[in-house]
Scaffold this active site. Structure first.
Site, short mmCIF file in Angstrom:
data_model
loop_
_atom_site.label_atom_id
_atom_site.label_comp_id
_atom_site.label_asym_id
_atom_site.label_seq_id
_atom_site.Cartn_x
_atom_site.Cartn_y
_atom_site.Cartn_z
N ARG A 57 0.82 -1.22 0.00
CA ARG A 57 0.00 0.00 0.00
C ARG A 57 0.85 1.27 0.00
O ARG A 57 0.48 2.28 -0.59
CB ARG A 57 -0.94 -0.04 1.21
CG ARG A 57 -1.91 1.14 1.30
CD ARG A 57 -2.86 0.95 2.47
NE ARG A 57 -3.57 2.17 2.83
CZ ARG A 57 -4.76 2.50 2.38
NH1 ARG A 57 -5.40 1.72 1.52
NH2 ARG A 57 -5.35 3.62 2.76
N ILE A 83 -7.19 7.68 -1.51
CA ILE A 83 -7.11 6.23 -1.43
C ILE A 83 -7.95 5.84 -0.22
O ILE A 83 -7.82 6.44 0.86
CB ILE A 83 -5.65 5.75 -1.31
CG1 ILE A 83 -5.57 4.21 -1.25
CG2 ILE A 83 -4.93 6.37 -0.13
CD1 ILE A 83 -4.15 3.67 -1.29
N SER A 84 -8.82 4.87 -0.39
CA SER A 84 -9.79 4.54 0.66
C SER A 84 -9.11 3.96 1.90
O SER A 84 -8.03 3.38 1.84
CB SER A 84 -10.82 3.54 0.15
OG SER A 84 -11.61 4.10 -0.86
N GLN A 85 -9.79 4.13 3.03
CA GLN A 85 -9.40 3.49 4.28
C GLN A 85 -9.20 1.99 4.04
O GLN A 85 -9.99 1.36 3.34
CB GLN A 85 -10.50 3.73 5.29
CG GLN A 85 -10.33 3.06 6.63
CD GLN A 85 -11.61 3.16 7.46
OE1 GLN A 85 -12.68 3.44 6.93
NE2 GLN A 85 -11.49 2.94 8.76
#
Length: 233
Positions: A57, A83-85
């Protein structure tokens, strides 16, 4: 396609790759993310958890955000996008019901992280990004990291990717004000569409196709950046 020497490749192609001495720390951070943020909140699918353990990530966020890459919140990636959780990535991936070998469409490539997670499970991933600089960066990043089963298109995802349809699963990573009908129609019989719907009040909706019928289930309140383009017309 799986990762191939990603630290060396990213250092050469994108800059700022992790040093070998950092790899054990980053692996530990990724494991902690999966255990404490995702599995502890009920995500159980082993394919989803394995993909999240594998995808680096920290290489999908801007260099200045990398210290926060495995934190329990979304991060800005430029161009008013995020960028999503990690938990939300895990939740939406699990809800697709993938078992391996599928063809998946993603609308909203962003940095390419969700596409990379999907590519660890599915046979083919097609992903569309409306913000051209993000789409081009994601294409280069995914190629440099060896994700050869991901195809990236720059454009409006409202009409999907008709020439690659039908899809076993479709995921939308921006909130739409209404259901994009072309995406529903590109689902295979038995396929699932996972999408956040709404404006101020948003919910993740799971659409399952059964022949010509579509069942909808609202499962989780969320907060996503808005889907733009034709869906707003």
């Amino acid at each position: 396609m799986r990762l191939v020497s990603f630290a060396l490749v990213m250092t050469a192609c994108l800059g700022g790759g992790a040093l070998p001495s950092d790899e054990s720390r980053l692996t530990a951070e990724r494991e902690r993310m999966v255990v404490e943020q995702i599995a502890s909140r009920g995500i159980r699918d082993p394919l989803t958890l394995a993909a999240l353990r594998k995808v680096p990530r920290h290489l999908f966020v801007p260099e200045e955000q990398r210290a926060e890459a495995y934190a329990d919140h979304p991060l800005p990636i430029g161009h008013a996008q995020t960028i999503s959780q990690p938990y939300i990535v895990g939740f939406m991936t699990e809800q697709l019901g993938l078992r391996g070998g599928e063809t998946v469409l993603e609308v909203g490539t962003g940095s390419g992280y969700q596409a990379a997670v999907l590519s660890e499970i599915a046979a083919r991933v097609f992903t569309i990004e409306i913000v051209a600089p993000l789409g081009e960066e994601a294409r280069a990043r995914l190629a440099a990291l060896g994700y050869g089963n991901v195809s990236v298109r720059v454009g409006d995802g409202y009409k999907g990717w008709p020439e690659a349809a039908p899809f076993d699963a479709i995921i939308v990573t921006a909130a739409a004000p209404r259901m994009p009908e072309p995406l529903r129609e590109q689902l295979k019989d038995g396929g699932r569409l996972v999408i956040p719907l709404g404006e101020d009040d948003q919910e993740i909706v799971i659409v399952t196709r059964r022949g010509s019928a579509f069942a909808e289930q609202r499962v989780l309140p969320v907060r996503f950046v808005p889907m733009t383009g034709e869906v707003r017309r």
